[in-house]
Design an enzyme around this catalytic site. Structure first.
Site, short mmCIF file in Angstrom:
data_model
loop_
_atom_site.label_atom_id
_atom_site.label_comp_id
_atom_site.label_asym_id
_atom_site.label_seq_id
_atom_site.Cartn_x
_atom_site.Cartn_y
_atom_site.Cartn_z
N LEU A 100 0.88 -1.17 0.00
CA LEU A 100 0.00 0.00 0.00
C LEU A 100 0.92 1.21 0.00
CD1 LEU A 100 -2.80 -0.75 2.65
CD2 LEU A 100 -3.05 -0.69 0.18
N ASP A 101 0.49 2.29 -0.66
CA ASP A 101 1.30 3.50 -0.69
C ASP A 101 1.47 4.08 0.73
OD1 ASP A 101 1.37 3.29 -3.43
OD2 ASP A 101 -0.31 4.68 -3.72
N TYR A 102 2.49 4.90 0.87
CA TYR A 102 2.79 5.57 2.14
C TYR A 102 1.55 6.29 2.70
CZ TYR A 102 5.36 8.78 5.27
OH TYR A 102 5.83 9.47 6.34
N LYS A 190 -5.15 5.35 -7.83
CA LYS A 190 -4.82 6.77 -8.04
C LYS A 190 -4.73 7.07 -9.53
CE LYS A 190 -2.35 7.33 -3.71
NZ LYS A 190 -1.04 7.25 -3.08
#
Ligand code: URA
Length: 240
Positions: A100-102, A190
């Site tokens: 998962l992204d930051y 995104k």
């Protein structure tokens, strides 16, 4: 009881063929006894020494974490940022199943079972991931349909997705949606909304297959229950 070469392979010592070669050349001892015969079944918890090195047999473990924003989902970070490992107090050598992204929060699984991890992340198995998303602007129905049908990202069309529970914040001109996808490409959600001119402002993965963040506060983790592990195996084999 398991075949010796299988145990060596699973412990990451060597490929099955290499493991067989090591056994044949007398490099493997079980409880102090050299084994050269192929196909011998042994208890994986026995003392297995391969080329002078003890093989560690770890029980397979399966965790779920509700990752908060501002944490990297890799086991180490070269910039010294907080990682998901700082949130988990687990003695086994576990690793995250996917990423998962930051700045993305939500569900992420951890295990030391490489087969399980591959099965859940392989695009062929089409495991559903559900995200709660806040996007900039008021999303029109046609735009949702465009995303659902598939968007070209880096030259590849995304697989069909489902968007539902669309809510509008008319004052702030934002839209909240749930999206279900079966892939896990880098920055996928995104990029999908970016492509139709609605940048993502907030992203949370609510569901991974059949496991949700329900009952887990951000930063909290728990062991998966046996029936949940079984369900994930089944889902990854049959899709959903
Ligand atoms: N899609 C993204 O863009 N980011 C994530 O972290 C997960 C899915």
């Amino acid at each position: 009881m398991e075949r010796l070469q299988k145990i060596l392979q699973r412990a990451g010592i060597a490929s099955r063929r290499k493991a067989e070669e090591m056994i044949a050349s007398g490099k493997v001892k079980v409880n102090g006894i050299e084994i050269r015969d192929m196909g011998v079944k042994v208890d994986p918890a026995a003392e297995i020494i391969c080329d002078g090195v003890r093989i560690s047999y770890e029980e397979k473990v399966y965790w779920v974490l509700n990752k908060p924003e501002g944490v990297v989902s890799t086991t180490k970070d070269e910039h010294g940022r907080k990682t998901v490992m700082d949130l988990l107090n687990v003695s086994e050598r576990i690793f995250p199943v996917g990423r998962l992204d930051y700045n993305t929060s939500g569900i992420i699984l951890f295990t030391n079972d490489g087969t399980f991890s591959n099965q859940l992340t392989h695009p062929r198995f089409k495991l559903e991931k559900e995200y709660h998303v806040k996007v900039a602007g008021l999303l029109r129905k046609e735009e949702s349909v465009t995303v659902e049908k598939g968007i070209l990202i880096d030259g590849v069309r995304t697989k069909p997705a489902i968007i539902n529970k669309v809510r509008y914040d008319d004052k702030k001109e934002n839209t909240y949606v749930n999206i279900v996808i079966t892939e896990g490409k880098y920055h996928q959600v995104k990029k999908m909304f970016e492509a139709i001119g609605h940048p993502v402002l907030m992203l949370k993965r609510y569901r991974f297959g059949s496991v949700t963040t329900d009952g887990l506060k951000p930063g909290d983790a728990r062991l998966l229950k046996p029936h949940e592990i079984k369900q994930l195996w089944n889902l990854s084999q049959h899709g959903k």
